[in-house]
Structure formats: C-alpha cells, structure tokens
Motif scaffolding. Structure first.
Motif, short mmCIF file in Angstrom:
data_model
loop_
_atom_site.label_atom_id
_atom_site.label_comp_id
_atom_site.label_asym_id
_atom_site.label_seq_id
_atom_site.Cartn_x
_atom_site.Cartn_y
_atom_site.Cartn_z
N ALA A 117 -31.92 23.14 2.29
CA ALA A 117 -31.77 24.47 2.51
C ALA A 117 -31.00 24.96 3.79
N GLN A 118 -31.38 23.95 4.70
CA GLN A 118 -30.85 24.34 6.11
C GLN A 118 -29.43 23.97 5.96
N ASP A 119 -28.95 22.85 5.12
CA ASP A 119 -27.31 22.45 5.02
C ASP A 119 -26.80 23.55 4.36
N PHE A 120 -27.49 24.39 3.47
CA PHE A 120 -26.72 25.33 2.96
C PHE A 120 -26.54 26.55 3.72
N CYS A 121 -27.38 26.86 4.62
CA CYS A 121 -27.47 27.83 5.76
C CYS A 121 -26.34 27.27 6.94
N TYR A 159 -16.07 23.00 5.38
CA TYR A 159 -17.30 23.32 6.17
C TYR A 159 -18.39 22.55 6.27
N ALA A 160 -18.53 21.64 5.41
CA ALA A 160 -19.88 20.99 5.11
C ALA A 160 -20.43 20.44 6.36
N GLY A 161 -21.73 20.44 6.16
CA GLY A 161 -22.57 19.62 7.48
C GLY A 161 -23.07 18.31 6.82
N LEU A 190 -29.28 33.21 14.02
CA LEU A 190 -29.58 34.00 13.19
C LEU A 190 -29.64 33.37 11.63
N PHE A 191 -28.81 32.39 11.64
CA PHE A 191 -28.61 31.85 10.03
C PHE A 191 -30.01 31.01 9.62
N TRP A 192 -30.70 30.57 10.76
CA TRP A 192 -31.88 29.75 10.43
C TRP A 192 -33.09 30.75 10.12
N LEU A 193 -32.84 32.04 10.49
CA LEU A 193 -34.25 32.99 10.40
C LEU A 193 -34.56 32.80 8.89
N PRO A 194 -33.75 32.88 7.84
CA PRO A 194 -34.26 32.86 6.59
C PRO A 194 -35.19 31.59 6.24
N LEU A 195 -34.98 30.62 6.86
CA LEU A 195 -35.92 29.56 6.80
C LEU A 195 -37.21 29.82 7.18
N VAL A 196 -37.30 30.21 8.40
CA VAL A 196 -38.56 30.83 8.83
C VAL A 196 -39.22 31.69 8.27
N VAL A 197 -38.71 32.74 7.74
CA VAL A 197 -39.31 33.84 6.98
C VAL A 197 -39.79 33.19 5.75
N VAL A 198 -39.04 32.42 5.08
CA VAL A 198 -39.64 31.84 3.71
C VAL A 198 -40.91 31.15 4.15
N GLY A 199 -41.11 30.39 5.31
CA GLY A 199 -42.54 29.70 5.58
C GLY A 199 -42.43 28.55 6.09
N PHE A 200 -41.24 27.83 6.65
CA PHE A 200 -40.98 26.63 7.20
C PHE A 200 -41.49 26.75 8.60
#
Length: 310
Positions: A98-102, A213-215, A148-158
C-alpha cells in the motif's frame, strides 16, 4: 538498537542502514574508478560526492525536526482510523504494498506539479549516476507536501510509527537502484524496480522524461502507462541544468525561479496558479507566453532588421 526501539524511532532507520550504503559505495568506486569498468558518468567526483552527502545530511536533519510536527498530525488522524490493524507478517506486507502504491503517486506528482518538482529536482540535477546519487535529497520535501501521501495509510488504521518505518524502508531500498554496475536482473525486471528501470527515470532523453516512477514495484508503472524500457543510452540530469555543487544552490534554485516567475508583473491569478501547480514545462511555457503577449510591438525598423537577419 533492537527492532522495537527502531519502530519507536523509525527516523533512525537510514542511519542504521548507512554502513551497508557506504560498503556499496566503496565497492562501486573500486569497480568504476580503480578498475575502469564503469562509464565515465558513473565515476565518483569529490565535489559532487560532498554535495550529495551534504544534501543527505540536510534532508535527514529536516526530517527529524519536521517529523515531530508531522508525527502529532499523524496521531491526530490515527484517532479517526477506520480499522484497528494489528501488525504481523501479512499486515506488514500489505502495508509495504500500500505504501509503495502511495509512493508511486507521490513520485508522479513530484514530476507533474511544479511546487513538488521544486523539491524533487535536487535529486535529478546530477549528470552522473552512482550510489551516491541516492543521497541527493532535498530538505524541502516537508514543505512540498510529501507527508500528505501517507495520511491515507494512517486513516485506514496502520500505526503511524509503522507507516514512517515503511516509508523510510522503501527509500532505503531505492538506494540500490542508483547504479550502472548492474545491467539487468532478468525476470525480476517485470516485477520490481531495478537499476535499469531507474536509470531511465533519471534520463533527460525525450522518451525517458517522466517515466518509471516506481519505488519498489514496477507494476504500478506498467498499470498506469508510465513504464519505458531502457534501450537508448541514458543521458542523466535535467533539461534546465543547475551546474553547481553547492548544496544550497541545488536545493533552492528552482524555488527561486518559480517564485520569481509567479510574482512577475502583468500575470493573471490563473497564470500565477499555473506557474506554481502546473507541470514544470507547462508552467515555464505559461511565463514565456505571457512575455510574448506583453512584449511591445516591434517598430518598422526592428521588423526590417528581423527580415534582414533571416
């Protein structure tokens, strides 16, 4: 430092990995500079290496300082989380993916939004490619909005500490794609980001600009149409060279140019907005067009001079 302490202080991860990075740098330097087995633009030049290390130090310092504020923000959003995710092997892998997608979208935005490019350009400004290029980071990422791009991961619950740890682990793993010593990884080229794919990303050849653009996983580029295979020899750098080994010049040149253009006379609010947030080439074109529109008409004598020059 044990693993639990590292999760509690994820900002230290890159320092923990530093000995591995330096061993790789020494090996690449030996193969390239001492045995002459790598291209000239893979060699180590002391002024640039010092610039790269200085940029890395400034980046690390800024991350630690701003991390205190960002951590509080993440914790606030974590209070609104959708799920309580317990970390185990499966959820760790899910977080990595998920983080790599973000990261893909952060990286893509960093090339397509000039405000973010102003920070990211420091990483691309070298005309060489070796492991030390990975250290070429900007202290301006927090202002550019990377977090800002990692905020969705926190909101999901990580857990925020785990999110930051995985973000930095992703960045640490990308160190290994900044080399010309490895030509291909065979079948892995289809799945993961490799040195070959990332060399393309650093190219200023027209067909390579804004690609790969891949990580960690190259699948995002294949899915969203931004993948290009390395075919033509890569010319490294940017189309508007900075030509300096001063880390402050490398860091702030694009910010200076962007704000100078934004506050130029005779621009509409829409034009100013585009200069800040349109793709870099579009923003620069906007400025050039405004200069043409506002340029005083040529006299008959000037027109005759233009015709004579032709």
């Amino acid at each position: 430092m044990d693993f639990n302490s590292l999760i509690s202080h994820p900002e230290l991860l890159l320092l923990v990995l530093a000995p591995i990075f330096f061993v790789c740098i020494l090996l690449e330097w030996y193969v390239g500079d001492r045995q002459n087995r790598l291209p000239l633009n893979a060699r180590y030049h002391l002024p640039e290496v010092l610039c790269n290390f200085s940029l890395a130090g400034l980046h690390q310092l800024t991350d630690i300082l701003t991390g205190l504020l960002i951590a509080k923000l993440y914790l606030m959003f974590f209070g609104w989380r959708l799920f309580d995710i317990e970390m185990n092997g499966a959820t760790f892998i899910a977080l990595m993916v998920a983080q790599d997608f973000c990261y893909y979208w952060f990286h893509r935005a960093s090339h397509r939004i000039r405000w973010m490019w102003a920070a990211h350009v420091a990483h691309h400004s070298s005309e060489n490619m070796n492991f030390s290029t990975a250290f070429r980071q900007s202290l301006m990422y927090p202002l550019a909005g990377m977090w800002l791009f990692w905020l969705p991961l926190v909101v999901v619950g990580f857990d925020p500490n785990w999110v930051v740890f995985v973000v930095l682990l992703n960045l640490g793993l990308q160190f290994f794609v900044h080399t010309q010593a490895i030509k291909s990884l065979g079948i892995l080229e289809w799945l993961i980001n490799t040195p070959s794919h990332h060399r393309v990303h650093h190219g200023r050849n027209p067909q390579y600009i804004d690609k790969n653009y891949a990580g960690i996983l190259i699948i995002w580029d294949r899915m969203f149409g931004t993948f290009v295979k390395e075919v033509e020899t890569v010319e490294y750098g940017i189309t508007k060279p900075i030509n300096s080994f001063n880390p402050l010049v490398v860091t702030f040149t694009e910010w200076r140019d962007m704000f100078k253009e934004t506050f130029a006379a005779n621009l509409s609010p829409a034009q100013r907005f585009k200069i800040l947030f349109a793709p870099p080439a579009t923003a620069e074109s906007q400025v050039n067009q405004s200069h043409l529109v506002n340029e005083p008409p040529k006299s008959d004598e000037q027109k005759d001079q233009v015709v004579a020059a032709k």
